[in-house]
Motif scaffolding. Sequence first.
Motif, PDB file in Angstrom:
ATOM      1  N   TRP A 100     -14.743   8.668   1.531  1.00 17.84           N
ATOM      2  CA  TRP A 100     -16.024   8.450   0.845  1.00 17.84           C
ATOM      3  C   TRP A 100     -17.065   9.476   1.283  1.00 17.84           C
ATOM      4  O   TRP A 100     -17.792  10.036   0.450  1.00 17.84           O
ATOM      5  N   ALA A 101     -17.136   9.741   2.577  1.00 17.73           N
ATOM      6  CA  ALA A 101     -18.130  10.685   3.101  1.00 17.73           C
ATOM      7  C   ALA A 101     -17.923  12.086   2.532  1.00 17.73           C
ATOM      8  O   ALA A 101     -18.881  12.832   2.331  1.00 17.73           O
ATOM      9  N   PHE A 102     -16.691  12.455   2.266  1.00 21.22           N
ATOM     10  CA  PHE A 102     -16.392  13.786   1.721  1.00 21.22           C
ATOM     11  C   PHE A 102     -16.532  13.850   0.201  1.00 21.22           C
ATOM     12  O   PHE A 102     -16.370  14.915  -0.389  1.00 21.22           O
ATOM     13  N   GLY A 103     -16.789  12.717  -0.437  1.00 15.33           N
ATOM     14  CA  GLY A 103     -17.052  12.744  -1.873  1.00 15.33           C
ATOM     15  C   GLY A 103     -16.005  12.125  -2.765  1.00 15.33           C
ATOM     16  O   GLY A 103     -16.076  12.240  -3.991  1.00 15.33           O
ATOM     17  N   CYS A 104     -14.990  11.459  -2.198  1.00 18.38           N
ATOM     18  CA  CYS A 104     -14.009  10.769  -3.037  1.00 18.38           C
ATOM     19  C   CYS A 104     -14.636   9.512  -3.645  1.00 18.38           C
ATOM     20  O   CYS A 104     -15.569   8.940  -3.081  1.00 18.38           O
TER      21      CYS A 104
ATOM     22  N   VAL B 107     -24.253   9.603   5.650  1.00 18.27           N
ATOM     23  CA  VAL B 107     -23.530   9.044   6.788  1.00 18.27           C
ATOM     24  C   VAL B 107     -24.407   8.085   7.602  1.00 18.27           C
ATOM     25  O   VAL B 107     -23.952   7.000   7.989  1.00 18.27           O
ATOM     26  N   THR B 108     -25.641   8.481   7.857  1.00 15.72           N
ATOM     27  CA  THR B 108     -26.522   7.600   8.635  1.00 15.72           C
ATOM     28  C   THR B 108     -26.857   6.334   7.854  1.00 15.72           C
ATOM     29  O   THR B 108     -27.001   5.260   8.438  1.00 15.72           O
ATOM     30  N   GLY B 109     -26.957   6.468   6.529  1.00 13.72           N
ATOM     31  CA  GLY B 109     -27.189   5.288   5.694  1.00 13.72           C
ATOM     32  C   GLY B 109     -26.056   4.285   5.819  1.00 13.72           C
ATOM     33  O   GLY B 109     -26.278   3.069   5.891  1.00 13.72           O
ATOM     34  N   TYR B 110     -24.837   4.817   5.880  1.00 14.21           N
ATOM     35  CA  TYR B 110     -23.663   3.949   6.047  1.00 14.21           C
ATOM     36  C   TYR B 110     -23.716   3.247   7.399  1.00 14.21           C
ATOM     37  O   TYR B 110     -23.454   2.043   7.504  1.00 14.21           O
ATOM     38  N   GLY B 111     -24.067   4.001   8.438  1.00 15.41           N
ATOM     39  CA  GLY B 111     -24.179   3.419   9.774  1.00 15.41           C
ATOM     40  C   GLY B 111     -25.248   2.344   9.852  1.00 15.41           C
ATOM     41  O   GLY B 111     -25.067   1.317  10.505  1.00 15.41           O
ATOM     42  N   ILE B 112     -26.360   2.586   9.176  1.00 14.93           N
ATOM     43  CA  ILE B 112     -27.461   1.605   9.176  1.00 14.93           C
ATOM     44  C   ILE B 112     -27.017   0.313   8.487  1.00 14.93           C
ATOM     45  O   ILE B 112     -27.318  -0.792   8.954  1.00 14.93           O
ATOM     46  N   ARG B 113     -26.269   0.452   7.372  1.00 15.66           N
ATOM     47  CA  ARG B 113     -25.788  -0.737   6.664  1.00 15.66           C
ATOM     48  C   ARG B 113     -24.854  -1.558   7.549  1.00 15.66           C
ATOM     49  O   ARG B 113     -24.931  -2.787   7.582  1.00 15.66           O
TER      50      ARG B 113
ATOM     51  N   VAL C  43     -28.731  17.864   4.873  1.00 17.51           N
ATOM     52  CA  VAL C  43     -29.611  16.714   4.677  1.00 17.51           C
ATOM     53  C   VAL C  43     -28.909  15.623   3.869  1.00 17.51           C
ATOM     54  O   VAL C  43     -28.904  14.448   4.255  1.00 17.51           O
ATOM     55  N   CYS C  44     -28.305  16.022   2.753  1.00 21.37           N
ATOM     56  CA  CYS C  44     -27.628  15.044   1.891  1.00 21.37           C
ATOM     57  C   CYS C  44     -26.479  14.354   2.630  1.00 21.37           C
ATOM     58  O   CYS C  44     -26.312  13.133   2.556  1.00 21.37           O
TER      59      CYS C  44
END
Length: 618
Positions: free
Chosen positions: A249-253, A37-43, A31-32
């Motif tokens: 970024w997606a992996f947490g860096c 990732v979807t939030g990034y796509g929406i932006r 979920v997190c």
Amino acid sequence: MLLSWLTGLGATLVFLHLVQKFLFPYFWQDVCYLLKVTGYGIRLEIFRRRGELVTVLDKFLSHAKAQPHKPFIIYEGDIHTYRDVDRRSSRVANVFLTHSTLKKGDTVALLMSNEPDFVHVWFGLAKLGFVVAFLNSNIRSKSLLHCLSSCGPKALVVGADLLGTVEEILSSLPEDITVWGMNDSVPQGVISLKEKLSTASEEPIPHRHHATAMLKANYLYIFTSGTTGLPKAAVITQMQAIKGSAGLWAFGCTADDIIYITLPLYHSAGSLLGIGGCIELGATCVLKKKFSASQFWVDCKKYNVTAFQYIGELCRYLCKQPKRDDDKDHRVRIAIGNGLRSDVWREFLDRFGNIKMCEFYGATEGNICFMNHTGKIGSVGRTNWFYKLFFSFDLIKYDFQKDTPIRNEQGWCSSVKKGEPGLLIAQVSAKSPFFGYAGNKKYTEKKLLCDVFKKGDVYFNTGDLMVEDQDFLYFWDRTGDTFRWKGENVATTEVGDVIGMLDFIQEANVYGVAVPDYEGRAGMASIILKPNRSLDLEKVYAHVVAFLPGYACPRFLRIQDKMERTGTFKLQKFRLVEEGFNALKISDPLYFLDNLKKSYVPLTKELYEQIMLGEIKL
């Protein structure tokens, strides 16, 4: 009453927590991750609809203004800040603006090793709206000419250490290609870019020169590795570059990470995920000219590295280094890459400590990507129902004999069952486009499967065989590598891993070779021995017979001193397959599996001819 109600609620919550933990252990991680990732796509979509087309270059320029003194690239001890890189790249842009007739949209090829000037030239050309073609710094002669002809550049920029490579082909280059060398002394017919940079202006380049009207505009050409043939120039759009830059970024860096890049920048992993990922974060990268197993941890400690990129072989090389008491004495917390074998994964963590290994899957030109955000050893990513809401893919049945997907009487493909290997395909749509390759259209057409499940549908053929099990995806083999023998499918990676278990073998490259009057291909393994170790033929025989089914045991062995590799450590098989087991032409030691003697025996010219005449059965 209230107390009993609260007690019941508490018991229910505990029960639900236990159910989630045992039946859906990755629920909250999924979920997190998917929300992120979807939030990034929406932006990105919101910016697109507003007409705010922000590219990777735009993000870099923003950082150069906001944090000009922050180190962007550390190379051989020298620090290049965001402002330094901005100014140096502007010099490059001003040279081409003043001394060339190139126009926005033209292609410029870049042949350079890992060094800061790779980034300076790349960004300088991008500031003028040129499409940059990254050339593999290891290719030579005809292969180099092929790559140049396929992307049609108007200019070629060459690093100082590679001028000799280009000098070999200067007379064969088209007349309309201008060659620029990053050296003071250059061959006749080459312009010294270094000389002109010394007097060039650092003035910023107006935004109009690189402004793009659409994110589907071409940005780069990145060549495939060409493990089974000549490389192809994959089209990378501005949108693909932006998506690729979001990987770290997606992996947490974060912006505080110091990222170690040893992978070649001409490859998408080093350039899009590595350099682009640092730009997305506003982070610092330590750039290495070439990967060095002996220097790896020395550099990590020296520069306080917290994250690094890997290819599976890179981690294996590190595990092969002599053990040290301070193996876990470092600040690395995360590693991002692909191709990591399960056994190496476990060994790496056991030896070097609690590092978060972030495995992902994705082809340079592909329209689908998987990311293993859970740390599940051996998996390339999650495939649960939630993921499938956003990405349309399937695993279909494949005919290994004909090297093509299986179709039924109606002409449709069918999906494999869970746990069975199948060809990974991804539907091509407006949401998941495939932009193909530059040059010959047949290369693009060959990567597409049409009318797969219904009339008119189109899928991208990844060429990779995968297994889906319990909502995780696992790499099985490449379609070109997998071969069929005795009516069974043989996975070269599986056979290679088994042979590699022997303590005197350093490396094994497995492939199939044609044998007269036999269907399919017989297994053959090219082997490198460990230093100062000898080949035990009886032990090899006993080992493969014990660990592999009969049809998967290599019929032939070839002993080599070294193996040909691509710049990203992939094994080259094309020439080995062509040469087969021809004892009349191959000078390397060859051996043949002899079940009667329970050993591998030398493949003499006489024995070879008997096999070719069918006098010896395999």
